[in-house]
Motif scaffolding. Structure first.
Motif, PDB file in Angstrom:
ATOM      1  N   PRO A  53     -15.406  27.238  65.685  1.00 21.94           N
ATOM      2  CA  PRO A  53     -14.287  27.606  66.557  1.00 21.94           C
ATOM      3  C   PRO A  53     -14.134  29.131  66.721  1.00 21.94           C
ATOM      4  CG  PRO A  53     -13.653  25.779  65.192  1.00 21.94           C
ATOM      5  CD  PRO A  53     -14.971  26.286  64.654  1.00 21.94           C
ATOM      6  N   ARG A  54     -14.303  29.884  65.661  1.00 20.45           N
ATOM      7  CA  ARG A  54     -14.217  31.342  65.778  1.00 20.45           C
ATOM      8  C   ARG A  54     -15.309  31.861  66.706  1.00 20.45           C
ATOM      9  NH1 ARG A  54     -11.515  35.383  63.901  1.00 20.45           N
ATOM     10  NH2 ARG A  54     -10.404  34.098  62.398  1.00 20.45           N
ATOM     11  N   ALA A  55     -16.510  31.313  66.589  1.00 23.58           N
ATOM     12  CA  ALA A  55     -17.608  31.731  67.469  1.00 23.58           C
ATOM     13  C   ALA A  55     -17.276  31.410  68.928  1.00 23.58           C
ATOM     14  CB  ALA A  55     -18.904  31.039  67.052  1.00 23.58           C
ATOM     15  N   ALA A  56     -16.578  30.309  69.171  1.00 23.52           N
ATOM     16  CA  ALA A  56     -16.195  29.943  70.538  1.00 23.52           C
ATOM     17  C   ALA A  56     -15.171  30.914  71.106  1.00 23.52           C
ATOM     18  CB  ALA A  56     -15.651  28.513  70.566  1.00 23.52           C
ATOM     19  N   VAL A  57     -14.187  31.293  70.297  1.00 21.52           N
ATOM     20  CA  VAL A  57     -13.185  32.267  70.763  1.00 21.52           C
ATOM     21  C   VAL A  57     -13.864  33.598  71.067  1.00 21.52           C
ATOM     22  CG1 VAL A  57     -11.141  33.596  70.087  1.00 21.52           C
ATOM     23  CG2 VAL A  57     -11.239  31.134  69.626  1.00 21.52           C
ATOM     24  N   GLU A  58     -14.752  34.012  70.188  1.00 24.38           N
ATOM     25  CA  GLU A  58     -15.483  35.266  70.431  1.00 24.38           C
ATOM     26  C   GLU A  58     -16.383  35.149  71.659  1.00 24.38           C
ATOM     27  OE1 GLU A  58     -14.686  38.102  69.104  1.00 24.38           O
ATOM     28  OE2 GLU A  58     -13.200  36.989  67.944  1.00 24.38           O
ATOM     29  N   ALA A  60     -15.735  33.349  74.350  1.00 28.52           N
ATOM     30  CA  ALA A  60     -14.854  33.483  75.522  1.00 28.52           C
ATOM     31  C   ALA A  60     -14.590  34.956  75.808  1.00 28.52           C
ATOM     32  CB  ALA A  60     -13.539  32.738  75.280  1.00 28.52           C
ATOM     33  N   ARG A  61     -14.341  35.704  74.764  1.00 32.25           N
ATOM     34  CA  ARG A  61     -14.077  37.143  74.942  1.00 32.25           C
ATOM     35  C   ARG A  61     -15.333  37.885  75.399  1.00 32.25           C
ATOM     36  NH1 ARG A  61     -10.403  36.811  69.754  1.00 32.25           N
ATOM     37  NH2 ARG A  61      -8.382  36.595  70.793  1.00 32.25           N
ATOM     38  N   ALA A  62     -16.468  37.529  74.810  1.00 29.07           N
ATOM     39  CA  ALA A  62     -17.725  38.183  75.194  1.00 29.07           C
ATOM     40  C   ALA A  62     -18.069  37.871  76.647  1.00 29.07           C
ATOM     41  CB  ALA A  62     -18.860  37.746  74.266  1.00 29.07           C
ATOM     42  N   TRP A  63     -17.876  36.625  77.069  1.00 26.20           N
ATOM     43  CA  TRP A  63     -18.141  36.276  78.458  1.00 26.20           C
ATOM     44  C   TRP A  63     -17.216  37.074  79.387  1.00 26.20           C
ATOM     45  CZ3 TRP A  63     -15.158  34.290  82.358  1.00 26.20           C
ATOM     46  CH2 TRP A  63     -15.852  34.032  83.545  1.00 26.20           C
ATOM     47  N   ALA A  64     -15.953  37.171  79.001  1.00 27.81           N
ATOM     48  CA  ALA A  64     -14.986  37.903  79.823  1.00 27.81           C
ATOM     49  C   ALA A  64     -15.355  39.383  79.952  1.00 27.81           C
ATOM     50  CB  ALA A  64     -13.581  37.759  79.246  1.00 27.81           C
ATOM     51  N   ARG A  65     -16.000  39.923  78.948  1.00 26.04           N
ATOM     52  CA  ARG A  65     -16.452  41.322  79.006  1.00 26.04           C
ATOM     53  C   ARG A  65     -17.781  41.471  79.726  1.00 26.04           C
ATOM     54  NH1 ARG A  65     -14.951  41.060  73.409  1.00 26.04           N
ATOM     55  NH2 ARG A  65     -17.158  40.893  72.896  1.00 26.04           N
ATOM     56  N   GLY A  66     -18.393  40.364  80.101  1.00 22.92           N
ATOM     57  CA  GLY A  66     -19.691  40.404  80.766  1.00 22.92           C
ATOM     58  C   GLY A  66     -20.845  40.560  79.801  1.00 22.92           C
ATOM     59  N   GLU A  67     -20.636  40.203  78.543  1.00 24.37           N
ATOM     60  CA  GLU A  67     -21.641  40.388  77.497  1.00 24.37           C
ATOM     61  C   GLU A  67     -22.355  39.104  77.094  1.00 24.37           C
ATOM     62  OE1 GLU A  67     -19.402  42.169  74.355  1.00 24.37           O
ATOM     63  OE2 GLU A  67     -19.038  44.015  75.496  1.00 24.37           O
ATOM     64  N   MET A  68     -21.992  37.988  77.717  1.00 21.89           N
ATOM     65  CA  MET A  68     -22.600  36.710  77.350  1.00 21.89           C
ATOM     66  C   MET A  68     -22.726  35.852  78.603  1.00 21.89           C
ATOM     67  SD  MET A  68     -21.302  33.846  74.590  1.00 21.89           S
ATOM     68  CE  MET A  68     -21.677  34.865  73.165  1.00 21.89           C
ATOM     69  N   PRO A  69     -23.851  35.164  78.760  1.00 19.59           N
ATOM     70  CA  PRO A  69     -23.981  34.266  79.915  1.00 19.59           C
ATOM     71  C   PRO A  69     -23.054  33.058  79.784  1.00 19.59           C
ATOM     72  CG  PRO A  69     -26.097  34.527  78.761  1.00 19.59           C
ATOM     73  CD  PRO A  69     -25.064  35.246  77.964  1.00 19.59           C
ATOM     74  N   MET A  70     -22.671  32.520  80.926  1.00 16.83           N
ATOM     75  CA  MET A  70     -21.770  31.376  80.971  1.00 16.83           C
ATOM     76  C   MET A  70     -22.309  30.206  80.159  1.00 16.83           C
ATOM     77  SD  MET A  70     -21.479  28.129  82.456  1.00 16.83           S
ATOM     78  CE  MET A  70     -22.508  28.144  83.890  1.00 16.83           C
ATOM     79  N   MET A  71     -23.583  29.901  80.313  1.00 14.99           N
ATOM     80  CA  MET A  71     -24.159  28.735  79.627  1.00 14.99           C
ATOM     81  C   MET A  71     -24.054  28.873  78.108  1.00 14.99           C
ATOM     82  SD  MET A  71     -25.080  26.489  81.835  1.00 14.99           S
ATOM     83  CE  MET A  71     -26.349  25.459  81.135  1.00 14.99           C
ATOM     84  N   GLN A  72     -24.231  30.061  77.597  1.00 15.97           N
ATOM     85  CA  GLN A  72     -24.127  30.279  76.155  1.00 15.97           C
ATOM     86  C   GLN A  72     -22.680  30.115  75.687  1.00 15.97           C
ATOM     87  OE1 GLN A  72     -25.735  34.017  74.816  1.00 15.97           O
ATOM     88  NE2 GLN A  72     -25.305  33.589  72.677  1.00 15.97           N
ATOM     89  N   ALA A  73     -21.733  30.679  76.445  1.00 17.47           N
ATOM     90  CA  ALA A  73     -20.315  30.519  76.090  1.00 17.47           C
ATOM     91  C   ALA A  73     -19.921  29.046  76.119  1.00 17.47           C
ATOM     92  CB  ALA A  73     -19.441  31.335  77.037  1.00 17.47           C
ATOM     93  N   ARG A  74     -20.334  28.347  77.162  1.00 16.73           N
ATOM     94  CA  ARG A  74     -20.005  26.923  77.281  1.00 16.73           C
ATOM     95  C   ARG A  74     -20.597  26.128  76.116  1.00 16.73           C
ATOM     96  NH1 ARG A  74     -22.092  23.165  82.142  1.00 16.73           N
ATOM     97  NH2 ARG A  74     -23.963  23.317  80.888  1.00 16.73           N
ATOM     98  N   ALA A  75     -21.820  26.443  75.733  1.00 12.37           N
ATOM     99  CA  ALA A  75     -22.454  25.739  74.610  1.00 12.37           C
ATOM    100  C   ALA A  75     -21.679  25.974  73.313  1.00 12.37           C
ATOM    101  CB  ALA A  75     -23.900  26.182  74.454  1.00 12.37           C
ATOM    102  N   ALA A  98     -10.077  26.306  70.727  1.00 10.37           N
ATOM    103  CA  ALA A  98     -11.185  27.267  70.750  1.00 10.37           C
ATOM    104  C   ALA A  98     -12.296  26.802  71.684  1.00 10.37           C
ATOM    105  CB  ALA A  98     -11.725  27.470  69.334  1.00 10.37           C
ATOM    106  N   GLY A  99     -12.632  25.531  71.621  1.00 14.02           N
ATOM    107  CA  GLY A  99     -13.674  24.997  72.494  1.00 14.02           C
ATOM    108  C   GLY A  99     -13.298  25.109  73.960  1.00 14.02           C
ATOM    109  N   GLN A 100     -12.061  24.789  74.276  1.00 13.08           N
ATOM    110  CA  GLN A 100     -11.592  24.900  75.656  1.00 13.08           C
ATOM    111  C   GLN A 100     -11.635  26.346  76.133  1.00 13.08           C
ATOM    112  OE1 GLN A 100     -10.238  22.356  77.907  1.00 13.08           O
ATOM    113  NE2 GLN A 100     -11.431  21.107  76.507  1.00 13.08           N
ATOM    114  N   ALA A 101     -11.283  27.280  75.260  1.00 10.71           N
ATOM    115  CA  ALA A 101     -11.306  28.698  75.641  1.00 10.71           C
ATOM    116  C   ALA A 101     -12.711  29.130  76.050  1.00 10.71           C
ATOM    117  CB  ALA A 101     -10.787  29.563  74.496  1.00 10.71           C
ATOM    118  N   ALA A 102     -13.703  28.753  75.278  1.00 14.99           N
ATOM    119  CA  ALA A 102     -15.083  29.139  75.609  1.00 14.99           C
ATOM    120  C   ALA A 102     -15.557  28.474  76.896  1.00 14.99           C
ATOM    121  CB  ALA A 102     -16.020  28.801  74.448  1.00 14.99           C
ATOM    122  N   CYS A 103     -15.052  27.295  77.181  1.00 12.69           N
ATOM    123  CA  CYS A 103     -15.473  26.571  78.389  1.00 12.69           C
ATOM    124  C   CYS A 103     -14.829  27.099  79.665  1.00 12.69           C
ATOM    125  CB  CYS A 103     -15.211  25.083  78.220  1.00 12.69           C
ATOM    126  SG  CYS A 103     -16.365  24.336  77.022  1.00 12.69           S
TER     127      CYS A 103
END
Length: 169
Positions: A53-58, A60-75, A98-103
């Motif tokens: 769950p902590r990795a999922a919250v992070e 979501a934040r990384a995706w929002a900063r443009g540092e992670m691809p969508m598919m990785q955040a969703r996974a 946490a899972g919903q946030a990353a999705c």
């Protein structure tokens, strides 16, 4: 299921035929991460060795900063929901938040899933306190960016019934 049968085009990205801009999509992801992050300790207190769950919250934040691809955040969101499935009550709801946030990176409307599950976690953690869920909801609303505030509040009203009446508490 927290997604509506008929989707609001204001919560669908421009590239998918809606009107949601990339900037606002990222704002929703940051807000969802804040909602889920606020209750993360309720999961970690029960499952201290599980970092999904902590990795999922992070994520979501990384995706929002443009540092992670969508598919990785969703996974990573899916992994957090996997952490939730065998559990019950408070830690389950916190992990689902946490899972919903990353999705949100995949489907913006998951923002309310993160918020609603966080409220459910707080309610379950404080069953004798009838106002605990309302305080969590108000904490969340105070963190909404002004450009999105009216849209999110309207969406909360519209989807409250399918989000366990989390927002009308």
């Amino acid at each position: 299921m927290i997604l509506p049968a008929v989707r609001d085009p204001r919560l669908i990205t421009v590239r998918r035929g809606g009107t949601l801009t990339d900037d606002d999509h990222r704002r929703l992801a940051r807000w969802a991460a804040d909602c889920a992050g606020h209750v993360l300790d309720l999961f970690e207190g029960a499952q201290p060795g599980d970092g999904r769950p902590r990795a999922a919250v992070e994520a979501a934040r990384a995706w929002a900063r443009g540092e992670m691809p969508m598919m990785q955040a969703r996974a990573l969101g899916g992994h957090a929901m996997g952490a939730a499935r065998p559990l019950r009550g408070v830690p389950r709801f916190a992990a689902y938040a946490a899972g919903q946030a990353a999705c949100v990176a995949h489907v913006a409307e998951h923002d309310l899933g993160a918020a609603a599950y966080a409220i459910r976690a707080v309610r379950a953690a404080h069953p004798a306190d009838a106002s605990a869920g309302r305080r969590e909801r108000d904490w969340q609303r105070a963190r909404l960016d002004e450009p999105l505030r009216a849209l999110v509040l309207e969406d909360q009203q519209s989807r409250d019934a399918i989000c366990w009446n989390a927002f009308s508490a």
